[in-house]
Design a protein around this motif. Structure first.
Motif, short mmCIF file in Angstrom:
data_model
loop_
_atom_site.label_atom_id
_atom_site.label_comp_id
_atom_site.label_asym_id
_atom_site.label_seq_id
_atom_site.Cartn_x
_atom_site.Cartn_y
_atom_site.Cartn_z
N HIS A 1 3.92 66.21 9.84
CA HIS A 1 2.58 67.16 10.04
C HIS A 1 2.52 68.53 9.62
N HIS B 1 3.31 71.84 10.31
CA HIS B 1 4.18 72.56 11.35
C HIS B 1 3.62 73.87 11.94
N ALA B 2 3.49 74.06 13.39
CA ALA B 2 3.07 75.66 13.66
C ALA B 2 4.23 76.51 13.92
N HIS C 1 -0.63 65.45 19.08
CA HIS C 1 0.07 66.86 18.91
C HIS C 1 -0.82 67.33 17.98
N ASP D 1 6.50 65.14 15.97
CA ASP D 1 6.53 65.71 17.23
C ASP D 1 5.46 65.05 18.03
N HIS E 1 12.24 67.82 16.89
CA HIS E 1 12.53 68.97 17.57
C HIS E 1 13.57 68.74 18.56
#
Ligand SMILES: [Fe+2]
Length: 286
Positions: free
Chosen positions: A70, A72-73, A145, A162, A204
């Motif tokens: 995805h 990612h932030a 997410h 995530d 993570h």
């Protein structure tokens, strides 16, 4: 079929990157790479990505895919850097267009910023299959997410990004724009419908209280039996718990740079007329 999986843990962002290798050949894919970023100085570095590149080079592997679960932030993607060093195609979920639309607005990107996912070499849809050598990768769209999250199922291994974390830590937050605890619950049910012995590799790890070491590999069976957010919980109970917990969480430290770069497939914004690159900090928007 059981792919060889090699994990790389980035302690700065608690991210796990993976090299997944076809045991019958030299083909491999990189999942969720990290470009190091020191926010205080605005400097990038490639120590994490170089470890991956050196592993691939040393083992004479051929990189076919550099894929993201995805946008990612919490870390920057090293996909373009790795592509330059190793080759391979950069892929992400086709719902990236929704992310680009949302954050194109947040960062007031002009018309030069394409919202059609064209920065990526390939956009995957739910149900797609792609190959890494002789290994088939099945793509599951697992939103919650973020709206564009994917799970990659490769033989007996599932790379869930995530969605689920280790059973003693639980699940991913759902409070970013477009996130949904209901969607995450439904996505998790799709992952848990895989055979119990399926190996799950998480995106993570933050060490649950009482656990001494970082961990990233578990199984569907272990998630069903022991996930602290799911085992013995109802769908409604999960959503209530998830939303209450998300309301207490701070934004990830690197969300502002991460989104601007990762929505461009890991590329920096266009340089200005002096050739310098800048990021924006939107005030009171996130
Ligand atoms: Fe994430």
């Amino acid at each position: 079929m059981s792919p060889d999986v090699h994990a790389f843990f980035d302690t700065a962002t608690n991210t796990v990157s993976y090299v997944v290798r076809d045991p019958a050949g030299v083909s491999c894919a990189v999942i969720d790479s990290v470009l190091d970023f020191d926010y205080a100085s605005g400097r990038t570095a490639t120590k994490s990505a170089d470890e991956i590149a050196e592993f691939i080079t040393k083992n004479d592997l051929r990189t076919e895919w550099i894929i993201e679960t995805h946008v990612h932030a919490d870390h920057l993607s090293a996909a373009p850097y790795l592509q330059e060093r190793l080759g391979g195609k950069i892929g992400i979920g086709d719902q990236i267009t929704a992310i680009q639309d949302t954050f194109g607005k947040v960062f007031n990107e002009g018309t030069a910023f394409q919202r059609d996912g064209s920065q990526f070499d390939q956009l995957f849809q739910d149900g797609d299959s792609v190959m890494i050598g002789q290994m088939r990768v099945d793509v599951l769209h697992t939103p919650g997410h973020t709206p564009a999250c994917l799970t990659y199922v490769i033989g007996d291994a599932a790379f869930v990004g995530d969605t689920l974390f280790m059973p003693d830590f639980g699940t991913a937050r759902c409070d970013f724009p477009g996130g949904s605890a209901q969607d995450l619950y439904a996505s998790i049910q799709r992952i848990l419908a895989l055979p119990d012995e399926t190996r799950i590799f998480v995106g993570h790890d933050y060490k649950a209280p009482g656990r001494e070491d970082f961990a990233w590999e578990t199984t569907v069976g272990a998630q069903k039996a022991k996930n602290v957010h799911l085992a013995g919980n109802t769908p409604e109970g999960f959503v209530e718990m998830r939303e209450a917990r998300d309301a207490t969480l701070a934004m990830p430290k690197l969300i502002v740079p991460s989104l601007q770069i990762n929505m461009r497939a890991g590329n920096m914004p266009e340089p200005d007329d002096q050739g310098d690159v800048f990021l924006r900090v939107p005030i009171n928007k996130l």
